[in-house]
Design an enzyme around this catalytic site. Structure first.
Site, PDB file in Angstrom:
ATOM      1  N   ASP A  23     -11.157  13.698 -32.473  1.00 46.76           N
ATOM      2  CA  ASP A  23     -11.154  12.573 -33.202  1.00 46.76           C
ATOM      3  C   ASP A  23     -10.255  12.570 -34.314  1.00 46.76           C
ATOM      4  OD1 ASP A  23     -12.718  14.024 -34.842  1.00 46.76           O
ATOM      5  OD2 ASP A  23     -14.218  12.648 -35.360  1.00 46.76           O
ATOM      6  N   THR A  50     -22.209  13.717 -30.878  1.00 47.09           N
ATOM      7  CA  THR A  50     -22.687  14.864 -31.812  1.00 47.09           C
ATOM      8  C   THR A  50     -22.362  14.325 -33.158  1.00 47.09           C
ATOM      9  OG1 THR A  50     -20.297  15.604 -31.834  1.00 47.09           O
ATOM     10  CG2 THR A  50     -21.469  16.343 -30.108  1.00 47.09           C
ATOM     11  N   GLU A 104     -19.361  30.721 -30.092  1.00 44.88           N
ATOM     12  CA  GLU A 104     -19.316  30.085 -31.260  1.00 44.88           C
ATOM     13  C   GLU A 104     -19.412  31.371 -32.281  1.00 44.88           C
ATOM     14  OE1 GLU A 104     -19.211  28.280 -34.730  1.00 44.88           O
ATOM     15  OE2 GLU A 104     -19.083  26.919 -32.709  1.00 44.88           O
ATOM     16  N   ASP A 117     -14.940  35.028 -31.949  1.00 39.66           N
ATOM     17  CA  ASP A 117     -13.682  34.162 -32.206  1.00 39.66           C
ATOM     18  C   ASP A 117     -13.412  33.762 -30.583  1.00 39.66           C
ATOM     19  OD1 ASP A 117     -11.037  33.302 -33.513  1.00 39.66           O
ATOM     20  OD2 ASP A 117     -10.647  34.253 -31.698  1.00 39.66           O
ATOM     21  N   ASP A 140     -11.473  22.449 -35.221  1.00 40.81           N
ATOM     22  CA  ASP A 140     -11.165  22.368 -36.486  1.00 40.81           C
ATOM     23  C   ASP A 140      -9.862  21.744 -36.453  1.00 40.81           C
ATOM     24  OD1 ASP A 140     -10.672  22.517 -39.218  1.00 40.81           O
ATOM     25  OD2 ASP A 140     -11.805  24.091 -39.325  1.00 40.81           O
ATOM     26  N   PHE A 148     -20.377  15.644 -35.625  1.00 44.01           N
ATOM     27  CA  PHE A 148     -19.218  15.413 -36.178  1.00 44.01           C
ATOM     28  C   PHE A 148     -18.793  14.081 -35.463  1.00 44.01           C
ATOM     29  CE2 PHE A 148     -19.911  19.781 -36.591  1.00 44.01           C
ATOM     30  CZ  PHE A 148     -19.924  19.901 -37.818  1.00 44.01           C
ATOM     31  N   GLU A 149     -18.940  13.771 -34.266  1.00 40.64           N
ATOM     32  CA  GLU A 149     -18.386  12.609 -33.537  1.00 40.64           C
ATOM     33  C   GLU A 149     -19.028  11.321 -34.174  1.00 40.64           C
ATOM     34  OE1 GLU A 149     -18.165  11.630 -28.917  1.00 40.64           O
ATOM     35  OE2 GLU A 149     -19.191  13.421 -29.346  1.00 40.64           O
TER      36      GLU A 149
END
Length: 257
Positions: A198, A236, A112, A139, A162, A238-239
């Site tokens: 997603d 998560t 990360e 990266d 992303d 974001f999920e």
């Protein structure tokens, strides 16, 4: 290890600028597509005092910075013969920390760029006494290229990368023909690539690429005989946001031939 971050937190400081950048087409002598980040700047974020203290104490053992030097995985984890899985873009480590206790026989390397995300994962590791997670800040593509030998990994995970939704930014997406080739090169025969998204546009993008890499056998989803854990265990942050908006989660599995 570079230990110059600030007088208050010397751990895990990235150098200024874009840092190490590989010319992948030249390196692999191909004309495949790789993410082109150009002058993209990444979030820095700040840590709490407690997170700073955790970094000071535990990062030297549990973390590394992107470097042009292969990792000695058995020495780092203190064991020989265990499977090794790399998670690219581990975010705050929610899935990482939830899955790792269920695969204690597997070495998990979470990659990360965002330091506060690594700090949250580090906190989970310490609070829950999780012994099979290590972290690399950098990266993910460069980490795979420079720090892992060919055919050294049992799995690669990329959960909710992303989507770069604007058309002019699609070139920045991590799933490209070239990166699929790179992933395949780092997987052992029988190794698994697991991707989840997603974002409907990204799903269409990946659907066009599932068969593009000849050394990867696309298994679809689900794949009951998959040799590594594929249940992410938790929803998560974001999920959850995506599900609230009635997004559909699409998952992909490939096996290295």
């Amino acid at each position: 290890m570079n230990s110059a971050d600030s007088s208050q937190n010397p751990a895990a400081q990235m150098p200024h600028g874009r840092g190490l950048q590989t010319d992948f087409n030249a390196e692999f002598n191909n004309d495949l597509d790789y993410p082109r980040l150009g002058n993209v700047t990444f979030r820095r974020g700040t840590l709490t005092d407690n997170q700073n203290a955790l970094f000071e104490e535990h990062w030297p053992q549990l973390g590394r910075l992107l470097a042009d030097e292969p990792l000695d995985i058995p020495a780092w984890f203190g064991r020989e013969g265990a499977k090794t899985i790399v998670e690219i873009g581990s975010g705050t480590g929610t899935s990482t920390a939830a899955m790792a206790p269920l695969e204690k026989d597997t070495n998990i390397v979470a990659v990360e760029l965002y330091k506060p995300g690594l700090a949250k994962l580090l906190g989970s590791i310490i609070r829950n006494d999780i012994e099979n997670i290590r972290m690399v800040r950098g990266d993910g593509i460069e980490v795979l290229m420079r720090m892992f030998a060919p055919e050294s990994l049992d799995g690669i995970r990329i959960f909710f990368p992303d989507p770069w939704p604007k058309a002019r930014h699609h070139k920045r997406r991590i799933i490209q023909s070239g990166t699929l080739n790179l992933f395949a090169s780092r997987l052992k025969p029988g190794g698994v690539l697991h991707v989840a998204t997603d974002h409907a546009g990204y799903t269409e993008w990946i659907n066009e690429l599932v068969e593009v890499e000849p050394s990867l056998d696309y298994k679809g989803w689900p794949w009951p005989e998959c040799p590594i854990l594929t249940d992410r265990q938790v929803i998560t942050k974001f999920e959850g946001k995506g599900l609230d908006k009635e997004h559909v989660i699409t998952e992909y599995l490939w096996e290295k031939k």
